[in-house]
Design a protein around this motif. Structure first.
Motif, PDB file in Angstrom:
ATOM      1  N   UNK A  29       1.935   6.197  10.935  1.00 33.22           N
ATOM      2  CA  UNK A  29       2.276   4.794  10.763  1.00 33.22           C
ATOM      3  C   UNK A  29       1.532   4.119   9.623  1.00 33.22           C
ATOM      4  N   UNK A  30       1.122   4.917   8.646  1.00 33.56           N
ATOM      5  CA  UNK A  30       0.395   4.342   7.516  1.00 33.56           C
ATOM      6  C   UNK A  30       1.369   3.807   6.477  1.00 33.56           C
ATOM      7  N   UNK A  31       0.948   2.787   5.787  1.00 31.06           N
ATOM      8  CA  UNK A  31       1.730   2.200   4.714  1.00 31.06           C
ATOM      9  C   UNK A  31       0.852   1.301   3.877  1.00 31.06           C
ATOM     10  N   UNK A  32       1.419   0.712   2.856  1.00 30.11           N
ATOM     11  CA  UNK A  32       0.652  -0.130   1.959  1.00 30.11           C
ATOM     12  C   UNK A  32       0.033   0.687   0.840  1.00 30.11           C
ATOM     13  N   UNK A  33      -0.818   0.056   0.079  1.00 26.62           N
ATOM     14  CA  UNK A  33      -1.408   0.705  -1.087  1.00 26.62           C
ATOM     15  C   UNK A  33      -2.589   1.613  -0.716  1.00 26.62           C
ATOM     16  N   UNK A  34      -3.226   1.363   0.431  1.00 23.65           N
ATOM     17  CA  UNK A  34      -4.421   2.106   0.829  1.00 23.65           C
ATOM     18  C   UNK A  34      -4.231   3.636   0.842  1.00 23.65           C
ATOM     19  N   UNK A  35      -3.140   4.173   1.397  1.00 22.13           N
ATOM     20  CA  UNK A  35      -2.997   5.634   1.379  1.00 22.13           C
ATOM     21  C   UNK A  35      -2.957   6.227  -0.042  1.00 22.13           C
ATOM     22  N   UNK A  36      -2.512   5.444  -1.004  1.00 24.65           N
ATOM     23  CA  UNK A  36      -2.438   5.931  -2.382  1.00 24.65           C
ATOM     24  C   UNK A  36      -3.800   5.891  -3.074  1.00 24.65           C
ATOM     25  N   UNK A  37      -4.724   5.116  -2.524  1.00 22.38           N
ATOM     26  CA  UNK A  37      -6.052   4.982  -3.120  1.00 22.38           C
ATOM     27  C   UNK A  37      -7.086   5.877  -2.454  1.00 22.38           C
ATOM     28  N   UNK A  38      -6.666   6.623  -1.439  1.00 25.02           N
ATOM     29  CA  UNK A  38      -7.568   7.533  -0.746  1.00 25.02           C
ATOM     30  C   UNK A  38      -7.373   8.965  -1.216  1.00 25.02           C
ATOM     31  N   UNK A  39      -8.054   9.907  -0.562  1.00 22.26           N
ATOM     32  CA  UNK A  39      -7.988  11.314  -0.969  1.00 22.26           C
ATOM     33  C   UNK A  39      -6.582  11.924  -0.964  1.00 22.26           C
ATOM     34  N   UNK A  40      -5.703  11.427  -0.090  1.00 23.07           N
ATOM     35  CA  UNK A  40      -4.348  11.996  -0.033  1.00 23.07           C
ATOM     36  C   UNK A  40      -3.398  11.345  -1.029  1.00 23.07           C
ATOM     37  N   UNK A  41      -3.848  10.340  -1.758  1.00 28.34           N
ATOM     38  CA  UNK A  41      -2.986   9.612  -2.688  1.00 28.34           C
ATOM     39  C   UNK A  41      -2.343  10.476  -3.747  1.00 28.34           C
TER      40      UNK A  41
END
Length: 192
Positions: free
Chosen positions: A80-92
Motif C-alpha cells: 500500500x505504498x505510494x507517493x514520492x517516498x518509495x522513489x527516494x528510498x533504496x528501492x527507488x
C-alpha cells in the motif's frame, strides 16, 4: 492477409489495463530477505509482461502511467505504498528501472517476427538485467556502498528467475492465442 492497425482507443485501453494489472500485482505484499532494504515483490513481473505483450511503446507507456500514479500518491505499490517516498528510498532505482525494463523487453519482442519461448526468455532476462542496471547503483548510492548493494541484490536472483520464466510462458500463450492482436502494428512484419 494484412493486419488492421489498432485504433488509438484500443491502444489506450491496453495501456491503462496493463497499468492497472501492475497495480493489482501490488496486492501481494513484499517481504524482506536477509535484512535487505529492498523487498522481494511479485509486482516487478508486471513491467516484464507489459513489454512482452504490448511491445516497447505501449508497454513502457503503461509502466510510466503506473509510476506517475504512484508518485502522485496513489497507494499502488506492494504494502500500500505510494507517493514520492518509495522513489527516494533504496528501492527507488528498481521502481524507475521498471520503465527501462519494459522498454528493453518490448524492443526485443518487437524485433521477432513470431516471439517464441526462447525470444521471450531472452527478452525478459534482458528486462530483469535492465532493472538491476538502474536499481543496484541507485541502492548503492542510497546506502553509500555499491558493493554491498550488489551483494545484497543476489537474494533477488532466484525469485526473478522464476518470475521471468512465468512471464515468458504467459506471453507465449498470449501471442499464440491472439497473434498480433496485442502488439499490433508495433511489431515488424515477417519477411516472406
Amino acid at each position: 492477409m494484412s493486419e488492421r492497425p489498432s485504433s488509438p482507443a484500443a491502444n489506450l485501453a491496453r495501456t491503462v489495463v496493463f497499468a492497472a494489472f501492475i497495480a493489482v500485482l501490488g496486492i501481494f505484499p513484499g517481504f524482506y530477505l536477509a535484512g535487505a532494504a529492498v523487498p522481494v515483490v511479485l509486482q516487478n513481473a508486471g513491467p516484464l509482461l507489459a513489454g512482452s505483450i504490448l511491445g516497447a511503446r505501449r508497454g513502457t507507456s503503461s509502466v510510466l502511467l503506473f509510476v506517475a500514479l504512484t508518485a502522485i500518491g496513489l497507494p499502488l505499490l506492494s504494502g500500500g505504498r505510494g507517493g514520492i517516498a518509495p522513489f527516494l528510498g533504496p528501492s527507488g532505482g528498481f521502481l524507475l528501472g521498471w520503465i527501462l525494463s519494459a522498454l528493453v523487453v518490448g524492443l526485443i519482442v518487437q524485433r521477432s517476427a513470431k516471439p517464441g519461448l526462447g525470444v521471450l526468455l531472452l527478452a525478459n532476462l534482458a528486462g530483469v538485467a535492465a532493472d538491476y542496471l538502474v536499481g543496484i547503483p541507485y541502492w548503492g548510492l542510497m546506502i553509500g556502498d555499491l558493493p554491498s548493494a550488489a551483494v545484497q541484490s543476489l537474494v533477488f536472483l532466484p525469485g526473478d528467475a522464476v518470475k521471468l520464466v512465468a512471464v515468458s510462458l504467459v506471453a507465449v500463450a498470449v501471442h499464440r492465442a491472439v497473434p498480433q492482436a496485442l502488439t499490433g502494428a508495433a511489431r515488424r512484419p515477417a519477411e516472406s
